[in-house]
Motif scaffolding. Structure first.
Motif, mmCIF file in Angstrom:
data_model
loop_
_atom_site.group_PDB
_atom_site.id
_atom_site.type_symbol
_atom_site.label_atom_id
_atom_site.label_comp_id
_atom_site.label_asym_id
_atom_site.label_seq_id
_atom_site.Cartn_x
_atom_site.Cartn_y
_atom_site.Cartn_z
ATOM 1 N N ASN A 222 0.894 -1.114 0.043
ATOM 2 C CA ASN A 222 0.048 0.152 0.096
ATOM 3 C C ASN A 222 0.972 1.458 0.054
ATOM 4 O O ASN A 222 0.765 2.023 -0.682
ATOM 5 N N LEU A 223 1.982 1.310 0.825
ATOM 6 C CA LEU A 223 2.821 2.291 0.662
ATOM 7 C C LEU A 223 3.281 2.553 -0.660
ATOM 8 O O LEU A 223 3.649 3.872 -1.022
ATOM 9 N N GLY A 224 3.811 1.408 -1.285
ATOM 10 C CA GLY A 224 4.521 1.579 -2.563
ATOM 11 C C GLY A 224 3.282 2.280 -3.450
ATOM 12 O O GLY A 224 3.972 3.142 -4.475
ATOM 13 N N VAL A 225 2.257 1.934 -3.566
ATOM 14 C CA VAL A 225 1.067 2.553 -4.474
ATOM 15 C C VAL A 225 1.015 4.004 -4.005
ATOM 16 O O VAL A 225 0.820 4.738 -4.981
ATOM 17 N N ALA A 226 0.840 4.254 -2.823
ATOM 18 C CA ALA A 226 0.642 5.733 -2.389
ATOM 19 C C ALA A 226 1.852 6.334 -3.043
ATOM 20 O O ALA A 226 1.693 7.584 -3.354
ATOM 21 N N LEU A 227 3.200 6.107 -2.836
ATOM 22 C CA LEU A 227 4.408 6.987 -3.359
ATOM 23 C C LEU A 227 4.138 6.830 -4.756
ATOM 24 O O LEU A 227 4.312 7.971 -5.482
ATOM 25 N N ALA A 228 3.833 5.841 -5.411
ATOM 26 C CA ALA A 228 3.845 5.737 -6.990
ATOM 27 C C ALA A 228 2.684 6.805 -7.500
ATOM 28 O O ALA A 228 2.771 7.552 -8.500
ATOM 29 N N VAL A 229 1.495 6.810 -6.900
ATOM 30 C CA VAL A 229 0.576 7.578 -7.350
ATOM 31 C C VAL A 229 0.572 8.928 -7.070
ATOM 32 O O VAL A 229 0.224 9.839 -7.941
ATOM 33 N N THR A 230 1.102 9.370 -5.840
ATOM 34 C CA THR A 230 1.504 10.757 -5.436
ATOM 35 C C THR A 230 2.360 11.408 -6.335
ATOM 36 O O THR A 230 2.146 12.459 -6.846
ATOM 37 N N GLY A 231 3.357 10.580 -6.666
ATOM 38 C CA GLY A 231 4.615 11.212 -7.499
ATOM 39 C C GLY A 231 4.199 11.268 -8.882
ATOM 40 O O GLY A 231 4.420 12.072 -9.625
ATOM 41 N N GLY A 232 3.273 10.232 -9.388
ATOM 42 C CA GLY A 232 3.150 10.151 -10.777
ATOM 43 C C GLY A 232 1.813 11.165 -11.143
ATOM 44 O O GLY A 232 2.140 11.936 -12.170
ATOM 45 N N PHE A 233 0.945 11.410 -10.298
ATOM 46 C CA PHE A 233 -0.055 12.435 -10.834
ATOM 47 C C PHE A 233 0.275 13.773 -10.425
ATOM 48 O O PHE A 233 0.054 14.713 -11.433
ATOM 49 N N THR A 234 1.218 14.061 -9.473
ATOM 50 C CA THR A 234 1.806 15.252 -9.215
ATOM 51 C C THR A 234 2.733 15.484 -10.349
ATOM 52 O O THR A 234 2.899 16.708 -10.876
ATOM 53 N N GLN A 235 3.406 14.541 -10.906
ATOM 54 C CA GLN A 235 4.252 14.977 -12.035
ATOM 55 C C GLN A 235 3.362 15.264 -13.312
ATOM 56 O O GLN A 235 3.959 16.256 -14.090
ATOM 57 N N LEU A 236 2.293 14.497 -13.551
ATOM 58 C CA LEU A 236 1.456 15.105 -14.541
ATOM 59 C C LEU A 236 1.021 16.567 -14.568
ATOM 60 O O LEU A 236 0.995 17.146 -15.328
ATOM 61 N N PHE A 237 0.580 17.012 -13.031
ATOM 62 C CA PHE A 237 0.180 18.276 -12.967
ATOM 63 C C PHE A 237 1.382 19.249 -13.574
ATOM 64 O O PHE A 237 0.951 20.299 -14.029
ATOM 65 N N LEU A 238 2.522 18.897 -12.938
ATOM 66 C CA LEU A 238 3.655 19.763 -13.100
ATOM 67 C C LEU A 238 4.144 20.098 -14.622
ATOM 68 O O LEU A 238 4.133 21.004 -14.978
ATOM 69 N N GLU A 239 3.794 18.680 -15.454
ATOM 70 C CA GLU A 239 4.140 18.746 -16.933
ATOM 71 C C GLU A 239 3.018 19.707 -17.681
ATOM 72 O O GLU A 239 3.400 20.153 -18.707
ATOM 73 N N PHE A 240 1.612 19.486 -17.089
ATOM 74 C CA PHE A 240 0.800 20.406 -17.837
ATOM 75 C C PHE A 240 0.749 21.622 -17.196
ATOM 76 O O PHE A 240 0.600 22.667 -18.262
ATOM 77 N N MET A 241 1.396 22.156 -16.275
ATOM 78 C CA MET A 241 1.549 23.455 -15.719
ATOM 79 C C MET A 241 2.678 24.040 -16.697
ATOM 80 O O MET A 241 2.697 25.139 -16.999
ATOM 81 N N GLU A 242 3.648 23.184 -17.110
ATOM 82 C CA GLU A 242 4.853 23.772 -17.831
ATOM 83 C C GLU A 242 4.431 24.089 -19.170
ATOM 84 O O GLU A 242 5.101 24.892 -19.607
ATOM 85 N N GLU A 243 3.206 23.472 -19.712
ATOM 86 C CA GLU A 243 2.705 23.929 -21.058
ATOM 87 C C GLU A 243 2.249 25.221 -20.973
ATOM 88 O O GLU A 243 1.952 25.989 -22.118
ATOM 89 N N THR A 244 1.861 26.001 -19.995
ATOM 90 C CA THR A 244 1.335 27.418 -19.985
ATOM 91 C C THR A 244 2.539 28.256 -19.741
ATOM 92 O O THR A 244 2.318 29.588 -19.771
ATOM 93 N N ARG A 245 3.849 27.768 -19.462
ATOM 94 C CA ARG A 245 4.977 28.807 -19.458
ATOM 95 C C ARG A 245 5.414 29.507 -20.860
ATOM 96 O O ARG A 245 5.537 28.457 -21.957
ATOM 97 N N GLU A 246 5.977 30.410 -20.810
ATOM 98 C CA GLU A 246 6.674 31.147 -22.052
ATOM 99 C C GLU A 246 7.900 30.321 -22.158
ATOM 100 O O GLU A 246 8.786 30.119 -21.344
ATOM 101 N N ALA A 247 8.232 30.106 -23.565
ATOM 102 C CA ALA A 247 9.667 29.678 -23.851
ATOM 103 C C ALA A 247 10.832 30.536 -23.742
ATOM 104 O O ALA A 247 10.542 31.692 -23.719
ATOM 105 N N ARG A 248 11.887 29.885 -23.350
ATOM 106 C CA ARG A 248 13.002 30.865 -23.247
ATOM 107 C C ARG A 248 13.636 31.483 -24.405
ATOM 108 O O ARG A 248 13.628 30.646 -25.422
#
Length: 258
Positions: A222-248
């Motif tokens: 259960n701990l392994g699933v919690a770590l993977a899901v927390t990290g995975g979904f937050t990573q998705l949020f982060l990647e989609f958030m990066e799509e809203t940033r201006e390119a350097r």
């Protein structure tokens, strides 16, 4: 691969999978029919055999733990594919400035929103931890709690803005959480084999029925699933958030050497 070739490949894959999908759908029980025999058997066996009160966790982490392991790596593959596609398209050179649509007003963040997020953020994280920790006692578990924990990180963005979000959320930490969680779950299956037991067979004390630490090896899974899901979904949020940033902006020739 060209777009037309991708469409053709998708159509061929659909033709191959369609007969199997149709056969599975045709074999499903009729709507409204009772399928309680399996549930009754689980309710009769799992509490005494595994000392857990949440039968869903008993199925996911023990009786059908191998299926859950496959789902875990399906999630890992899906998130990895999404990250590769998004990063490969936009690159790694984004700035902290948000892209602006001409003519669209930028509404400043209100103090009420900041206050609400600062209050709700810790409460959401605390509730997510509660759901994770009580996986073998009450409804919930690592997946549900992991999604709640990941959702709580969005409150950092809503309350503190993008700069505060990026200060708190680090991509390499999320990679470690996601990959480490999936690895931990896999090791829960392999470790018992080193002792001569079967794959994913419990080798830890089962604890007391309805106790927070009951379930033996299921707690680690259960701990392994919690770590993977927390990290995975937050990573998705982060990647989609990066799509809203201006390119350097590209550097001028000779600017780097100067």
């Amino acid at each position: 691969m060209s777009p037309n070739a991708r469409i053709v490949l998708l159509a061929l894959a659909g033709l191959v999978l369609l007969p199997g999908a149709a056969a599975v759908i045709a074999g499903l029980p009729a709507f409204g029919s009772t399928i309680a025999q399996y549930g009754e058997r689980i309710n009769a066996v799992a509490p005494e055999a595994r000392h857990v009160a949440n039968m869903v966790s008993a199925i996911n982490f023990d009786l059908r733990g191998l299926d859950t392991l496959g789902e875990e790596f399906m999630l890992l593959a899906a998130i990895t594919g999404t990250v590769v596609l998004l990063r490969g398209r936009r690159g790694e050179g984004n700035t902290e400035r948000a892209m602006r649509r001409p003519g669209r007003a930028v509404i400043p963040r209100s103090e009420a929103v900041v206050l609400a997020c600062r209050i709700a953020g810790p409460l959401t994280a605390l509730f997510g931890l509660y759901v994770v920790l009580h996986a073998t006692v009450t409804p919930g578990g690592g997946f549900q709690g992991g999604v709640i924990l990941a959702s709580g990180t969005l409150l950092i963005y809503l309350g503190e803005g993008y700069a505060g979000w990026r200060d708190a959320i680090r991509s390499h930490w999320l990679d470690a959480l996601e990959g480490g969680g999936a690895l931990l779950f896999a090791l829960c299956g392999l470790a018992p084999m080193l002792t001569g037991a079967a794959f994913m067979q419990n080798i830890l004390p089962l604890g007391t029925f309805r106790d927070l630490f009951s379930g033996g090896l299921m707690l680690v899974e259960n701990l392994g699933v919690a770590l993977a899901v927390t990290g995975g979904f937050t990573q998705l949020f982060l990647e989609f958030m990066e799509e809203t940033r201006e390119a350097r902006e590209p550097e001028e020739p000779g600017e780097e050497s100067a």
